[in-house]
Structure formats: C-alpha cells, structure tokens
Design a protein around this motif. Structure first.
Motif, PDB file in Angstrom:
ATOM      1  N   LEU A  56       0.832  -1.210   0.000  1.00  0.00           N
ATOM      2  CA  LEU A  56       0.000   0.000   0.000  1.00  0.00           C
ATOM      3  C   LEU A  56       0.860   1.252   0.000  1.00  0.00           C
ATOM      4  O   LEU A  56       0.595   2.208  -0.747  1.00  0.00           O
ATOM      5  CB  LEU A  56      -0.915  -0.014   1.223  1.00  0.00           C
ATOM      6  CG  LEU A  56      -1.860   1.188   1.377  1.00  0.00           C
ATOM      7  CD1 LEU A  56      -2.828   1.251   0.202  1.00  0.00           C
ATOM      8  CD2 LEU A  56      -2.612   1.105   2.700  1.00  0.00           C
ATOM      9  N   LEU A  57       1.915   1.257   0.816  1.00  0.00           N
ATOM     10  CA  LEU A  57       2.782   2.428   0.908  1.00  0.00           C
ATOM     11  C   LEU A  57       3.466   2.730  -0.415  1.00  0.00           C
ATOM     12  O   LEU A  57       3.518   3.885  -0.863  1.00  0.00           O
ATOM     13  CB  LEU A  57       3.830   2.209   2.004  1.00  0.00           C
ATOM     14  CG  LEU A  57       4.839   3.342   2.226  1.00  0.00           C
ATOM     15  CD1 LEU A  57       4.130   4.614   2.683  1.00  0.00           C
ATOM     16  CD2 LEU A  57       5.899   2.927   3.239  1.00  0.00           C
ATOM     17  N   TRP A  71       2.029   6.838  -6.733  1.00  0.00           N
ATOM     18  CA  TRP A  71       0.923   7.621  -7.275  1.00  0.00           C
ATOM     19  C   TRP A  71       1.079   9.094  -6.903  1.00  0.00           C
ATOM     20  O   TRP A  71       0.889   9.984  -7.738  1.00  0.00           O
ATOM     21  CB  TRP A  71      -0.397   7.080  -6.752  1.00  0.00           C
ATOM     22  CG  TRP A  71      -1.588   7.894  -7.171  1.00  0.00           C
ATOM     23  CD1 TRP A  71      -2.239   7.859  -8.371  1.00  0.00           C
ATOM     24  CD2 TRP A  71      -2.266   8.890  -6.389  1.00  0.00           C
ATOM     25  NE1 TRP A  71      -3.278   8.761  -8.391  1.00  0.00           N
ATOM     26  CE2 TRP A  71      -3.323   9.407  -7.186  1.00  0.00           C
ATOM     27  CE3 TRP A  71      -2.093   9.382  -5.091  1.00  0.00           C
ATOM     28  CZ2 TRP A  71      -4.183  10.393  -6.717  1.00  0.00           C
ATOM     29  CZ3 TRP A  71      -2.956  10.365  -4.634  1.00  0.00           C
ATOM     30  CH2 TRP A  71      -3.985  10.866  -5.439  1.00  0.00           C
ATOM     31  N   THR A  72       1.459   9.356  -5.650  1.00  0.00           N
ATOM     32  CA  THR A  72       1.648  10.736  -5.190  1.00  0.00           C
ATOM     33  C   THR A  72       2.812  11.396  -5.921  1.00  0.00           C
ATOM     34  O   THR A  72       2.725  12.556  -6.344  1.00  0.00           O
ATOM     35  CB  THR A  72       1.901  10.766  -3.672  1.00  0.00           C
ATOM     36  OG1 THR A  72       0.806  10.127  -2.994  1.00  0.00           O
ATOM     37  CG2 THR A  72       2.035  12.192  -3.167  1.00  0.00           C
ATOM     38  N   ALA A 103       2.541   1.790  -3.444  1.00  0.00           N
ATOM     39  CA  ALA A 103       1.553   2.189  -4.453  1.00  0.00           C
ATOM     40  C   ALA A 103       1.117   3.634  -4.259  1.00  0.00           C
ATOM     41  O   ALA A 103       1.080   4.423  -5.219  1.00  0.00           O
ATOM     42  CB  ALA A 103       0.349   1.255  -4.400  1.00  0.00           C
ATOM     43  N   VAL A 104       0.794   3.998  -3.032  1.00  0.00           N
ATOM     44  CA  VAL A 104       0.352   5.366  -2.748  1.00  0.00           C
ATOM     45  C   VAL A 104       1.481   6.355  -2.981  1.00  0.00           C
ATOM     46  O   VAL A 104       1.274   7.449  -3.526  1.00  0.00           O
ATOM     47  CB  VAL A 104      -0.180   5.469  -1.308  1.00  0.00           C
ATOM     48  CG1 VAL A 104      -0.433   6.924  -0.933  1.00  0.00           C
ATOM     49  CG2 VAL A 104      -1.461   4.661  -1.160  1.00  0.00           C
ATOM     50  N   SER A 105       2.686   5.986  -2.592  1.00  0.00           N
ATOM     51  CA  SER A 105       3.836   6.888  -2.747  1.00  0.00           C
ATOM     52  C   SER A 105       4.139   7.140  -4.217  1.00  0.00           C
ATOM     53  O   SER A 105       4.402   8.280  -4.616  1.00  0.00           O
ATOM     54  CB  SER A 105       5.066   6.296  -2.047  1.00  0.00           C
ATOM     55  OG  SER A 105       4.845   6.158  -0.669  1.00  0.00           O
TER      56      SER A 105
END
Length: 286
Positions: A46-47, A53-54, A49-51
């Motif tokens: 999750l980290l 994307w950000t 993927a979110v990172s």
C-alpha cells in the motif's frame, strides 16, 4: 561494545541499533520506529503504491514552464561545452545509427526503471528485512527531494531543444520508450529532466545490491546497472550528463536522511535471521 541480540517477533533475532531500547526497558515511539523488524507486506504494498501515485501526481502537476525549461536547457548545454563534457549529441547520433541497439535502449528506458527498482525492494523485503525500512527511506527521500528540483529548475531534455539537432529515438524508431514522446506526451511533464531519477533510482538499486548481495556476479551486475542506465539516458536524448549529477546528489541526500534517522547507513544495520534453537546441553540445563 558489540551489538546485543534479542529475540523479536515472528521467531527472528534482532540486533540492537545504537540509540534504541532493548531488554526490559519500555521503548518509546521513536525507538520502535528505528528498531530493525520485518515489515508488514500489506502495508509495504500500500505504501509503495500510494507513494508512487503521489510522486507521479506531484511531478506532473508541476507547471511545465516551457520557455524557462528551454532556456535552462540552453544554459546546461553551454555549461557542458565550457566543461568539455558536451558529448551527448555524438553519443545520441552514434547509437541511433544501430537500430537494434537504440530500440533496445528505448525499451530499457521505459521499463527497467520501474521493474528493477521494484525487484530490489522485493529482494530486500525477503532477504534483508532488518535493513528494508532504512533502505526504503533512502529511496523515498531521494525521490522526494527530486520533486523540489522539478519545481525549481524546469528543464527540457536534449531531444526537445531548439537547434540542438538531437534525435528523438522513440519517435524515429516508432517504439514505446518514453512517457514524454508520441501519444503519451500529454500524460507526463516533459520538462522534468533535472534531476534524473533514472540515475537516482538505478544507483540506489546498484549500490544496494553491491552492498548486500552475497554472490560476486550479483554485485558486479549491481555496479553495471547504473552505468548502463547512464549510457541509455544520454543515447536516447532524454537527459544531459548533468541531469545524472543531479540524480546522484538526490541519492546522497536520501542517504544522509537515513543516516541521521537510524544512526548509520542502511547496509550497516543488522539483518534479521531465524532464531537458532538452543544447543542440547543448554536445553537440558534449562
């Protein structure tokens, strides 16, 4: 004084890091964050993927500032000429004359940047869990400071320079090899060339593998990977040499952040290993 060994969760031994609390003392929040431990897989997926994307969102949201980016490219080109290192055009034209080689480099540029970095993260998670969090921090800090560079110094790649006479190898050879060429150019900020995260990430991968791999051939490949990436980014006219220097400086910043937080560089942190069963004599005496 040698590092002390304590048994951590999931049947793993942990070697205490200076500045952390072990034994019967109650660790504080910062001590728990700094202590080597096996990360949780779902959280890491999750980290990451979110990172990413950000990172992509912020990078592409930076104003392109085309005029300033082109002026900065002219300035970089003049600076390299004054330093006697402006050989990008010669490399670009020479490699472009070998079709199979430049086509391979286009696909290298488009894919390995992500695949190898993710592969090294998986390898760290599996084989070096005690060093994973610190090494991941280096990568994240390197990427974060690169965003500052994109905002403060918009830069056109050599292939977009006016009068630069560089070959846009993706367009010429009709390959999928750059988010800033062809039909994909509207999906990415074309003027975020400084610093080069192809270099920042590949050097992170290479140094991590070189420092932690146990077999010689893997360590050699670790060193060859950023060197090959440097040749690719120049041959495809996606970056100047000095963009690579920017990537190296970003990685140095990332290492400094991890050094301050953990008290040492990631490769010097302990590796979690399976807890050893007690010796027969020790078991009988207990």
């Amino acid at each position: 004084m040698s590092d002390s060994t304590v048994t951590g969760p999931e049947g793993h031994e942990q070697v205490a890091v200076p500045g952390t609390v072990t034994g019967g003392d109650r660790p504080g929040p910062l001590d728990r964050l700094r202590r080597p431990r096996r990360p949780r897989l779902w959280f890491e997926i999750l980290l990451i993927a979110v990172s990413y994307w950000t990172y992509s969102l912020i990078r592409n949201a930076v104003p392109e500032q085309r005029g300033k980016a082109l002026r900065n490219a002219d300035w970089i080109w003049r600076a390299e000429h004054s330093l006697g290192v402006a050989v990008e055009q010669s490399v670009n034209h020479a490699v472009n004359s070998v079709s199979w080689l430049i086509v391979g480099m286009n696909y290298y540029y488009a894919t390995l940047h992500f695949a190898v970095t993710l592969g090294v993260l998986v390898w760290l998670y599996r084989w070096h869990p005690g060093r994973y969090a610190a090494t991941r921090m280096v990568l994240f800090a390197t990427t974060g400071v690169a965003l500052v560079g994109y905002y403060l110094f918009p830069l056109a790649p050599p292939r977009l320079m006016h009068g630069g006479h560089f070959v846009d190898t993706v367009t010429v050879h009709h390959t999928w090899g750059s988010m800033a060429s062809g039909d994909l150019k509207h999906m990415s900020n074309q003027y975020a060339a400084m610093p080069s995260m192809h270099i920042g990430w590949s050097l992170w991968c290479g140094l991590t593998v070189f420092a932690l791999a146990s077999v010689p051939w893997a360590r050699v490949l670790g060193l060859l990977y950023p060197a090959a990436t440097l040749l690719v980014i120049v041959a495809t006219a996606n970056h100047f040499w000095l963009d690579a220097v920017g990537g190296v400086l970003c990685l140095a910043f990332g290492c400094a952040v991890a050094r301050v937080w953990y008290g040492r560089l990631p490769h010097a942190l302990p590796r979690l290993v399976p807890a050893r069963p007690p010796a027969p004599a020790q078991a009988l005496s207990s």
